[in-house]
Design an enzyme around this catalytic site. Structure first.
Site, short mmCIF file in Angstrom:
data_model
loop_
_atom_site.label_atom_id
_atom_site.label_comp_id
_atom_site.label_asym_id
_atom_site.label_seq_id
_atom_site.Cartn_x
_atom_site.Cartn_y
_atom_site.Cartn_z
N THR A 125 -28.47 10.27 6.75
CA THR A 125 -29.25 10.13 5.64
C THR A 125 -29.18 8.69 5.03
O THR A 125 -28.28 7.91 5.35
CB THR A 125 -28.75 11.01 4.77
OG1 THR A 125 -29.40 10.74 3.13
CG2 THR A 125 -27.10 10.89 4.61
N ASP A 126 -30.13 8.29 4.20
CA ASP A 126 -30.30 6.93 3.83
C ASP A 126 -29.34 6.85 2.34
O ASP A 126 -28.89 5.84 2.10
CB ASP A 126 -31.61 6.88 3.00
CG ASP A 126 -32.13 7.78 1.94
OD1 ASP A 126 -31.46 8.64 1.63
OD2 ASP A 126 -33.05 7.48 1.21
N GLU A 127 -28.50 8.23 1.99
CA GLU A 127 -27.57 8.20 1.08
C GLU A 127 -26.14 7.26 1.57
O GLU A 127 -25.36 6.90 0.90
CB GLU A 127 -27.20 9.40 0.79
CG GLU A 127 -28.26 10.11 0.19
CD GLU A 127 -27.96 11.39 -0.97
OE1 GLU A 127 -26.75 11.42 -1.00
OE2 GLU A 127 -29.03 12.37 -0.88
N TYR A 153 -20.70 14.05 -0.28
CA TYR A 153 -21.42 14.32 0.69
C TYR A 153 -21.93 13.35 1.53
O TYR A 153 -21.72 13.11 2.76
CB TYR A 153 -23.00 14.88 -0.01
CG TYR A 153 -24.23 14.78 1.01
CD1 TYR A 153 -24.09 15.64 2.20
CD2 TYR A 153 -25.10 13.84 0.82
CE1 TYR A 153 -25.26 15.56 3.13
CE2 TYR A 153 -26.24 13.64 1.67
CZ TYR A 153 -26.24 14.65 2.75
OH TYR A 153 -27.49 14.65 3.49
N LYS A 157 -21.25 12.11 5.47
CA LYS A 157 -22.19 11.53 6.43
C LYS A 157 -22.05 10.33 7.05
O LYS A 157 -22.20 10.01 8.24
CB LYS A 157 -23.65 11.63 5.76
CG LYS A 157 -24.09 13.15 5.38
CD LYS A 157 -24.48 13.98 6.57
CE LYS A 157 -25.59 13.80 7.32
NZ LYS A 157 -25.87 14.86 8.28
#
Ligand code: NAD
Ligand code: TDX
Length: 342
Positions: A125-127, A153, A157
């Site tokens: 994810t870009d997060e 979260y 990741k």
């Protein structure tokens, strides 16, 4: 060609299963899913009888079970979507995020090493890049942007991503990672912004916008994400990270207003509520690498994709009404019941 799709009963994984069965006739797709609260077998109903498809209920942390399945099916490619995916839940209870997202990834890669595969693909994810300031619209996440996580979260990741790269460097495992921006489209679980607002608006319930709603997300129609992963597993370079996103930046508040407009509901339903802890301000992907190397471009503009998505939720009420009538009620009460208006 046999492809393991973990987390294939969830939002993006199920769309990927449908995409692959359609785009690659003759491929065998085996879906591995624990069926957590976010996994729905009813989503996979249309392909359950397809002879090229098999569903296996399994936890990716179950090493013995995973090894047995590798022995039995001898997959060529593994695409790992399985994850705890909701930021708000990770703030309430981080532990399961670390288990599934990090240790589950390790089990899958150990199985890949033991039995041999041609490609392990990690759906990230870009997060993992943290966030960008609102007053610097010139800034975007590239694959070189340092990892800088905000929530349990995103930290889980990012940890998994580091492990994936370590397995490549140390053991020579043929891996790649894609880091995608916010997806939307059919089968999106109703705890996430867009489906939650559609469901609440249809029921004339309050629309809970965190803080001022000025946070920006870069929205990608789920089918465009599925095409990107399909390209990466076939043509992407081993050991590489590919950012996936479509320059579709939108403020949360504007999305909620748009949903009200499309559904003919009044904006007076909007409630500004207590903000998410550590709330990331802006995500924005620079997709130059995947465009230049693999020719990928998003095909669905937000204006069209959001209309299609709203129509899907109108046409498939049974799918989401079943979800929100169950355990989801308790979740909703816990997360929103005590959230003060601001
Ligand atoms: P989702 O929550 O809708 O689906 C996750 C699926 O994984 C569910 O079917 C669930 O049952 C399954 N699962 C959870 N734990 C498992 C375990 N231990 N073993 C086996 N299966 C398990 O999530 P999603 O939105 O479809 O996201 C899929 C992947 O894409 C995730 O890895 C997420 O981090 C990533 N991602 C999502 C978005 C987005 O906007 N939704 C954006 C970028 C990246
Ligand atoms: O009730 C809400 N009100 C609100 O204002 C909810 C559920 C969300 N929001 C805001 C928070 C975010 O700024 O809307 C934005 C989007 O929230 P989510 O749908 O929860 O997505 P986000 O936190 O951005 O994360 C999603 O995109 C990246 C996915 O859930 C992740 O799995 C993915 O990695």
């Amino acid at each position: 060609m046999t492809i393991f799709v973990t987390g294939g009963a969830g939002f993006i994984g199920s769309n990927f299963v449908f995409h692959m069965l359609k785009a690659h006739p003759g491929y065998r797709i085996v879906c591995l899913d624990k069926l957590t609260y976010a996994g729905n077998l009813s989503t996979l109903e249309p392909v359950m009888k397809n002879p090229d498809f098999r569903f296996v209920k399994i936890d990716i942390c179950d090493r013995e079970g995973i090894y047995k399945l590798f022995e039995e099916e001898k997959p060529n490619i593994v695409v790992n979507f399985a994850a705890e995916s909701h930021v708000d839940r990770s703030i309430e209870n981080p532990e399961i995020f670390l288990q599934t997202n990090i240790l589950g990834t390790q089990v899958l890669m150990d199985a890949c090493r033991k039995y041999g595969i041609t490609r392990y693909h990690q759906v990230s994810t870009d997060e993992v890049y943290g966030d960008l300031p609102l007053d610097r619209p010139d800034l975007f996440f590239t694959e070189q942007t340092p990892i800088h996580t905000s929530s349990p979260y995103s930290a889980s990741k990012a940890s998994a991503d580091l492990l994936v790269m370590a397995y490549n460097r140390t053991y020579g495992l043929p891996v790649a990672i894609s880091r995608c921006s916010n997806n939307y489209g059919p089968y999106h679980f109703p705890e996430k912004l867009i489906p939650l607002m559609i469901a609440n608006a249809l029921a004339d319930k309050p629309l809970p916008v965190y803080g001022e709603g000025l946070n920006v997300r870069d929205w990608l129609y789920v089918e465009d994400h599925c095409r990107a992963i399909d390209l990466i597993i076939h043509k992407g370079r081993v050991g590489e990270v590919y950012n996936v996103g479509g320059h579709n930046e939108m403020k949360n508040i504007d999305i909620v207003k748009l949903i009200c407009k499309e559904l003919g509901k009044p904006e007076s339903l909007i409630r500004h509520v207590e903000d998410r802890k550590g709330h990331d301000m802006r995500y924005a992907i620079d997709p130059t690498k995947i465009h230049d190397e693999l020719g990928w471009l998003p095909e669905t503009k937000f204006a069209d994709g959001i209309k299609k998505t709203i129509q899907w939720y109108l046409d498939n009420k049974q799918w989401w009404e079943t979800i929100i009538s169950g355990e989801y009620q308790n979740y909703y009460e816990k997360m929103y019941g005590s959230r003060a208006e601001v």
